[in-house]
Design a protein around this motif. Structure first.
Motif, mmCIF file in Angstrom:
data_model
loop_
_atom_site.group_PDB
_atom_site.id
_atom_site.type_symbol
_atom_site.label_atom_id
_atom_site.label_comp_id
_atom_site.label_asym_id
_atom_site.label_seq_id
_atom_site.Cartn_x
_atom_site.Cartn_y
_atom_site.Cartn_z
ATOM 1 N N ARG A 65 -7.978 -11.169 -8.406
ATOM 2 C CA ARG A 65 -8.486 -9.799 -8.298
ATOM 3 C C ARG A 65 -9.986 -9.820 -8.571
ATOM 4 N NH1 ARG A 65 -4.319 -8.843 -6.172
ATOM 5 N NH2 ARG A 65 -2.726 -7.326 -6.756
ATOM 6 N N ALA A 66 -10.683 -8.833 -8.006
ATOM 7 C CA ALA A 66 -12.127 -8.721 -8.242
ATOM 8 C C ALA A 66 -12.369 -8.242 -9.675
ATOM 9 C CB ALA A 66 -12.720 -7.726 -7.256
ATOM 10 N N TYR A 67 -13.289 -8.887 -10.357
ATOM 11 C CA TYR A 67 -13.680 -8.486 -11.721
ATOM 12 C C TYR A 67 -15.182 -8.549 -11.889
ATOM 13 C CZ TYR A 67 -9.319 -7.846 -14.139
ATOM 14 O OH TYR A 67 -8.123 -7.330 -14.562
ATOM 15 N N SER A 68 -15.765 -7.456 -12.347
ATOM 16 C CA SER A 68 -17.178 -7.474 -12.696
ATOM 17 C C SER A 68 -17.378 -8.422 -13.868
ATOM 18 C CB SER A 68 -17.625 -6.083 -13.133
ATOM 19 O OG SER A 68 -17.499 -5.191 -12.065
ATOM 20 N N LEU A 90 -1.504 -8.751 -11.269
ATOM 21 C CA LEU A 90 -2.286 -9.664 -12.117
ATOM 22 C C LEU A 90 -2.270 -9.235 -13.577
ATOM 23 C CD1 LEU A 90 -4.145 -12.126 -12.460
ATOM 24 C CD2 LEU A 90 -6.071 -10.571 -12.194
ATOM 25 N N THR A 91 -2.574 -7.968 -13.841
ATOM 26 C CA THR A 91 -2.859 -7.603 -15.239
ATOM 27 C C THR A 91 -1.621 -7.532 -16.128
ATOM 28 O OG1 THR A 91 -2.993 -5.254 -14.679
ATOM 29 C CG2 THR A 91 -5.060 -6.494 -14.734
ATOM 30 N N GLN A 92 -0.416 -7.430 -15.546
ATOM 31 C CA GLN A 92 0.770 -7.506 -16.424
ATOM 32 C C GLN A 92 0.832 -8.889 -17.092
ATOM 33 O OE1 GLN A 92 4.786 -8.096 -14.718
ATOM 34 N NE2 GLN A 92 3.848 -7.596 -12.747
#
Ligand SMILES: Cc1cc2nc3c(=O)[nH]c(=O)nc-3n(C[C@H](O)[C@H](O)[C@H](O)COP(=O)(O)OP(=O)(O)OC[C@H]3O[C@@H](n4cnc5c(N)ncnc54)[C@H](O)[C@@H]3O)c2cc1C
Length: 270
Positions: A65-68, A90-92
């Motif tokens: 996933r895109a992350y700053s 992703l975040t789970q």
């Protein structure tokens, strides 16, 4: 095997174009927000404000996933500020990482929220909601921001007061860093508002711009395309509405290959 364990196994035979970095620290803010740092690969270059693709192995393949990147370009570590979506692919899993775990990162960072995408000005606004503060966490800790602007105004709007804590921690960390604090001085103003709880500063940032309360509270003149520059990051609605207000004030949208008075980046839908 859980996602961190599978990622560790994957890291033993990495494909080209992917790094596997080691988690150094994890701070949970709320049931929905956390911050983490990881090692920075030697040779990984980025400009403050850019994002990268980060991931974990879920099932039998990596998911990105895109992350700053929330840390500044000079930092030895990479920092991220993340949502925890309960069923998020992703975040789970990402929300369960611990120091020592591996996180994948694709090698090429990119993004529009960079100083080079703006024409010179005097005052830089950074308008953010939720995790949209992440690219600005990078930029407010970069000395170049203060070389280019006389005043830097970071606005952060969340639903609840607890969600503002990361922003306050950042400012505190700047103040505690002798060198950075000297560079930042009184140029940085942090304006935090909430929409769903009682708080001295309440309301959507768009309403506060429209009513002029933002400028009155900060003691600055209304938006002026001759001196004001802006970056926007957050939900789609907030970006659309804030951009419309900036355009109404005479600012035009820029990009890396066409610098102008403001730039936007959608951090999430919703
Ligand atoms: C350029 C860019 C930069 C980004 N930077 C960040 C960042 O620094 N930190 C971060 O947490 N996320 C960031 N995101 C969002 C991120 O890419 C993922 O969407 C997020 O990590 C959730 O992943 P997921 O697989 O768990 O769920 P997804 O399937 O990606 O998302 C599920 C749903 O959750 C909601 N959602 C996703 N991300 C967020 C969010 N950040 N805040 C509120 N709601 C959200 C959306 O409604 C989405 O439809 C960024 C996205 C883009 C395009």
């Amino acid at each position: 095997m859980n996602a961190p364990a599978k990622t560790e196994e994957f890291a033993t035979n990495l494909p080209a174009g992917v790094y596997a970095e080691t988690v150094l620290s994890v701070t949970h803010y709320t049931d929905y927000l956390f911050r983490f740092t990881m090692t920075r690969p030697a040779g990984f270059r980025f400009r403050s404000g850019e994002f990268a693709m980060i991931g974990l192995v879920v099932g039998d393949k990596p998911i990105y996933r895109a992350y700053s990147i929330a840390s500044p370009a000079w930092s030895e570590e990479l920092e991220f500020f993340s949502i925890k979506v309960p069923d998020g692919p992703l975040t789970q899993h990402l929300q369960k990482i611990k120091p020592g775990d591996k996180v994948l990162m694709r090698k090429k960072p990119t993004g529009t929220l960079v100083l080079d995408a703006l024409v010179p000005g005097k005052r830089l606004y950074m308008f953010s909601t939720g995790t949209g503060i992440a690219p600005f966490a990078s930029l407010i800790r970069d000395p170049e921001t203060y070389e280019k602007y006389e005043e830097v105004i970071l606005t952060h709007t969340c639903r609840e007061v607890a969600e503002l804590k990361y922003g306050f921690d950042l400012v505190e960390e700047i103040r505690a860093d002798e060198m950075l604090n000297e560079i930042v001085g009184d140029k940085l103003k942090h304006y935090a508002t909430v929409t769903r709880e009682d708080y001295p500063f309440k309301g959507r940032i768009t309403d506060l711009i429209e009513s002029g309360k933002l400028f009155a509270d900060l003691g600055v003149p209304p938006l002026d395309p001759a001196v004001d520059r802006a970056m926007i990051c957050g939900s789609m609605t907030m970006i659309r509405d804030t951009a419309a207000l900036l355009e109404k004030a005479g600012l035009t949208e820029g990009a890396n290959n066409n610098p102008a008075e403001f730039v936007i980046e959608r951090a999430f839908v919703g």
